[in-house]
Design a protein around this motif. Sequence first.
Motif, PDB file in Angstrom:
ATOM      1  N   GLY A  12      -0.976  60.268  23.267  1.00 19.91           N
ATOM      2  CA  GLY A  12       0.242  60.789  23.015  1.00 19.91           C
ATOM      3  C   GLY A  12       1.342  60.082  24.385  1.00 19.91           C
ATOM      4  N   VAL A  13       2.636  60.546  24.265  1.00 17.87           N
ATOM      5  CA  VAL A  13       3.632  59.845  25.334  1.00 17.87           C
ATOM      6  C   VAL A  13       4.379  61.221  25.676  1.00 17.87           C
ATOM      7  CG1 VAL A  13       5.188  59.461  23.369  1.00 17.87           C
ATOM      8  CG2 VAL A  13       5.239  57.740  25.518  1.00 17.87           C
ATOM      9  N   ASP A  14       4.842  60.978  26.837  1.00 22.26           N
ATOM     10  CA  ASP A  14       5.971  62.053  27.255  1.00 22.26           C
ATOM     11  C   ASP A  14       7.082  61.861  26.817  1.00 22.26           C
ATOM     12  OD1 ASP A  14       7.443  63.771  28.501  1.00 22.26           O
ATOM     13  OD2 ASP A  14       6.873  63.349  30.773  1.00 22.26           O
ATOM     14  N   SER A  15       7.597  62.202  25.490  1.00 20.10           N
ATOM     15  CA  SER A  15       8.864  61.711  24.907  1.00 20.10           C
ATOM     16  C   SER A  15      10.221  62.003  25.751  1.00 20.10           C
ATOM     17  CB  SER A  15       8.931  62.350  23.565  1.00 20.10           C
ATOM     18  OG  SER A  15       7.842  62.272  22.726  1.00 20.10           O
ATOM     19  N   LYS A  23      -2.647  52.335  21.124  1.00 26.57           N
ATOM     20  CA  LYS A  23      -1.985  51.563  22.218  1.00 26.57           C
ATOM     21  C   LYS A  23      -1.033  52.633  22.934  1.00 26.57           C
ATOM     22  CE  LYS A  23      -4.934  48.542  21.144  1.00 26.57           C
ATOM     23  NZ  LYS A  23      -5.466  49.034  19.797  1.00 26.57           N
ATOM     24  N   LEU A  24      -1.464  53.047  24.098  1.00 22.20           N
ATOM     25  CA  LEU A  24      -0.372  53.882  24.719  1.00 22.20           C
ATOM     26  C   LEU A  24       0.763  53.113  25.049  1.00 22.20           C
ATOM     27  CD1 LEU A  24      -2.724  55.902  26.838  1.00 22.20           C
ATOM     28  CD2 LEU A  24      -0.888  56.975  25.521  1.00 22.20           C
ATOM     29  N   LYS A  25       0.691  51.912  25.584  1.00 25.52           N
ATOM     30  CA  LYS A  25       1.911  51.025  26.046  1.00 25.52           C
ATOM     31  C   LYS A  25       2.766  50.920  24.875  1.00 25.52           C
ATOM     32  CE  LYS A  25      -0.990  47.583  26.651  1.00 25.52           C
ATOM     33  NZ  LYS A  25      -2.246  48.015  26.218  1.00 25.52           N
ATOM     34  N   MET A  51       7.803  52.733  22.198  1.00 26.93           N
ATOM     35  CA  MET A  51       8.696  53.227  21.032  1.00 26.93           C
ATOM     36  C   MET A  51       9.569  54.827  21.310  1.00 26.93           C
ATOM     37  SD  MET A  51       5.858  52.959  17.721  1.00 26.93           S
ATOM     38  CE  MET A  51       5.911  51.598  16.849  1.00 26.93           C
ATOM     39  N   ALA A  52       8.885  55.460  22.373  1.00 30.82           N
ATOM     40  CA  ALA A  52       9.384  56.479  22.799  1.00 30.82           C
ATOM     41  C   ALA A  52      10.611  55.986  23.562  1.00 30.82           C
ATOM     42  CB  ALA A  52       8.535  57.309  23.763  1.00 30.82           C
ATOM     43  N   GLU A  73       5.079  62.698  16.125  1.00 28.32           N
ATOM     44  CA  GLU A  73       3.577  62.703  15.871  1.00 28.32           C
ATOM     45  C   GLU A  73       2.778  62.464  17.150  1.00 28.32           C
ATOM     46  OE1 GLU A  73       2.127  62.690  13.145  1.00 28.32           O
ATOM     47  OE2 GLU A  73       3.932  62.769  11.621  1.00 28.32           O
ATOM     48  N   HIS A  74       3.384  62.052  18.281  1.00 32.00           N
ATOM     49  CA  HIS A  74       2.552  61.549  19.388  1.00 32.00           C
ATOM     50  C   HIS A  74       3.038  62.224  20.577  1.00 32.00           C
ATOM     51  CE1 HIS A  74      -0.431  58.849  17.478  1.00 32.00           C
ATOM     52  NE2 HIS A  74       0.502  58.747  16.553  1.00 32.00           N
TER      53      HIS A  74
END
Length: 413
Positions: free
Chosen positions: A214-217, A317-319, A324-325, A385-386
Amino acid sequence: PATVGMDTMNILWTLPYLPWPTTSGGKTRQYHLLRSLAARGHRITLLVQSKTVLDADTRAALEPFVERLIVMPRRPLRSLKTLLAVALAPYPMLAAINGVSAPLEQQWSELLQAPWDVIQIEHSYSFQPFERALSATGRDFILTEHNVESALGAASYDRLPGWFKPFTSYDQWRYRRWEKRVFGLAKELIAVTDQDAPTLRQLTHTPVSVVVNGVDSAHYAAVQPDVHSQRLLFVGNYEYHPNVDAMEWALDTILPALWALAPNVRFAICGFGLPHDWRQRWPDPRIEWQGFVPDLRDLQRQAAVFFAPLRQGGGSKLKVLEAMAAGLPVVTTGQGTSGLKVINGDHYLGSENPQELAQLLNVALSDPALLQRIGEAGRAYVRAEHDWSVAAAQLEQVYTRLPSLKEEVSVCA
């Protein structure tokens, strides 16, 4: 029906590294899942075997999210015990490096005397010190496997001298045996991508679920990349060979082809563990050696494209998710978007061919409207989604299937 039994869980979580600072994808995943689960009210005891000492900054970063933090030192890589285990143990090299620790076994045995709703172990290579006490107490546990390590090992072995090949083949055989054995002991296995899950299912009868990276959007929501900047950005941990391979490929092959078409393009290379000799190996002033940057948002604002020419690796890939975020358009390979439900030409631009990648970059950098469209499509995808809230909810769903929690929820219904 009430679900009081699921409101708060008592979780024992193990890691073979400290998840702060977030210098790698694995550390980033751990930090944000711990943070997200703690925010949902769960009580977490975190047991870490670490090659680095617990400093004040790391303690301050982790203690707000964990009820108890226990850090055990890992033996030096070149200790006699590690070298003997690597050569002679029935388990693979990574498991030997992260195992054979009597103090860790003792600490684990003591912890298992307490009641736990969930026991979560990260990485099969960390499992060896935990097996004996788990078997003796009959406790169920969940195992998260971030990559299919028996396959991923080939990427690291490529850098070893040719005469080492008999050992690397032997070690991959050991890891395939180890995976099947450890996976079979877990109550449930967690993969990080839909692509890895079927591969893991072929190795075991244990149920396999997916908890996405995931990511901290919200953290990246305000970033607006400079699509006119003619600057590329890459971020990676260079203790991880696939990132080293990506940059060597980029700087030896792809960037020279791009500079022949667009000589003013700059390339900012960030991340932990940049090799010291790279500045001399590639002295071109258009390369910006940034090193580890704790907060990427300023660099993302100054970049036009996130360029990730990855040829090796696994998982998602978190990077790439972080880029993208931030609305930063991504140019990459199929490996760079592994595990993501994205479409080439809509959410990112990609190719496997170095000359085509150079041409793609050249075309994209001369078309700010295209970059804007790709960047915003990627941002929308990641938000839906992430986000880490999605990953934490998926993990909680796995917890509800554990026998102890099923019984508890039934009683409270």
